[in-house]
Design an enzyme around this catalytic site. Structure first.
Site, short mmCIF file in Angstrom:
data_model
loop_
_atom_site.label_atom_id
_atom_site.label_comp_id
_atom_site.label_asym_id
_atom_site.label_seq_id
_atom_site.Cartn_x
_atom_site.Cartn_y
_atom_site.Cartn_z
N ASP A 51 0.91 -1.04 0.06
CA ASP A 51 0.10 -0.14 0.16
C ASP A 51 0.90 1.30 -0.08
OD1 ASP A 51 -2.01 -1.89 0.38
OD2 ASP A 51 -1.94 -1.77 2.54
N GLU A 226 -10.99 -1.35 -3.78
CA GLU A 226 -10.51 -0.56 -2.81
C GLU A 226 -9.16 0.22 -3.33
OE1 GLU A 226 -9.02 -3.84 -0.27
OE2 GLU A 226 -7.28 -4.40 -1.85
#
Length: 354
Positions: A51, A226
């Site tokens: 991420d 997401e």
């Protein structure tokens, strides 16, 4: 008399020899060889870093990624030298409580003259407890100063599982975009947007922007949208997101497009690209590329994509995911062309200006 003359002659010879000019030793210059500065870099940038997020300000890049147990910042003037930037822990969670476990996907933003970090955390049950949180810091340098917890970012009437918050600014208004559940008893992840009245407060009801409708968004154990990220170009706003579950090597990037003057709370203003825009490239050692961010080169002339990927198949959602970066371009209609993931270990030109 002869003796005196000999003595005088000796003194004269000594005087003449003493006044003789001595030739200096030959000068040999010292040659200093400048250090060789590499013009290339290689991926991955770090051995681990799910991420990844990058924020640019005042000539520096601030890098963040999921650590799982704290919020960490790296500050560097050159993204190709990220591995040499010190890692500074700026926030450590409490030993227990609603934001004590599973610290995911932190993002740094500079808003209204202060620094804010948005992140995801929960009490330890990631399948039901994850929520969005924000920290605030008024220091000039976010790696210094004091980070203050501003609490959760949520709407009390829609208090469901929520992760991966990011900020969109459009038409003079600020919005939060995130991934979450439609209700308490569902697990499919969708993308939502809500207006913000300040950097830590949502106002009004959320609006669903996207759900996993195509098969390429439904791979792995759950259908997933997401990791939303914002990119603007040529009068358009692009919302680039990650699709399918991270357990799958088919984890990929998808994209929504709207006019840069449209109301982003109007779901009809967004158009979803029906195919993924960045996918696994097994020959390059890139599996499940996703959860990306964007930045400009130091000279401001290049657009860069940073993302995580696994280096081998079937590595799933763990720490094996590592950050990579590569430049991208735009098509004639202004839409981004991310190309294909480049090979790990390949020597690539450093960002312009480095």
């Amino acid at each position: 008399m002869f003796k005196l003359r000999s003595i005088l002659t000796g003194w004269l010879l000594i005087g003449l020899l003493g006044c003789a000019k001595k030739e200096p030793a030959p000068f040999t210059p010292t040659v200093v060889t400048p250090p060789v500065v590499s013009t290339t870099y290689t991926n991955p940038l770090l051995s681990s870093g799910p991420d990844p997020w990058v924020y640019q300000k005042d000539g520096f890049y601030y890098y963040m990624a999921t650590t799982g147990n704290n919020v960490t910042l790296r500050k560097t003037a050159k993204m190709s030298e990220l591995s040499s930037a010190p890692a500074t822990v700026v926030w450590t969670p409490p030993s227990n409580g609603a934001n004590s476990r599973d610290i995911w996907a932190p993002e740094l933003h500079f808003l209204d003259g202060k620094w804010y970090i948005y992140f995801t955390a929960g009490p330890g049950n990631c399948c039901g407890g994850q929520r969005m949180w924000v920290l605030e810091n008024s220091a000039a340098d976010p790696t210094t100063g004091t980070w203050i917890e501003k609490g959760r970012v949520f709407n009390p009437n829609e208090d469901f599982w929520a992760i991966d918050p990011t900020v969109l600014e459009q038409n003079g208004q600020r919005y939060l975009v995130w991934s979450g559940h439609a209700a308490a008893n569902t697990e499919e992840q969708r993308l939502y947007i809500s207006r913000m009245s300040n950097p830590w407060t949502l106002t009004g009801a959320r609006v669903e922007l996207s759900r996993p409708q195509f098969r390429w968004e439904q791979q792995g154990v759950l259908p997933v949208n997401e990791g939303p990220q914002i990119l603007k170009n040529a009068g358009k706003t692009f919302l680039v997101y990650s699709a399918s579950h991270c357990t799958s090597d088919d984890y990929a990037l998808g994209m929504l497009t709207a006019s840069a003057t449209a109301d982003p709370m109007n779901a009809a203003a967004w158009t979803k690209t029906p195919t993924p825009v960045f996918v696994t490239n097994a020959t390059a050692g890139t599996y499940g590329p996703g959860h990306n961010a964007f930045f400009k080169s130091k000279d401001g002339q290049q657009d860069w994509l940073i993302y995580h990927a696994n280096s081998r198949p079937n590595q799933g959602c763990g720490d094996a995911r590592n950050p990579r970066m590569q430049p991208f371009t735009y098509r004639a209609d202004g839409t981004p062309d991310f190309g294909t993931p480049v090979s790990i270990g390949a020597a690539l030109p450093r960002p312009g200006g480095e």
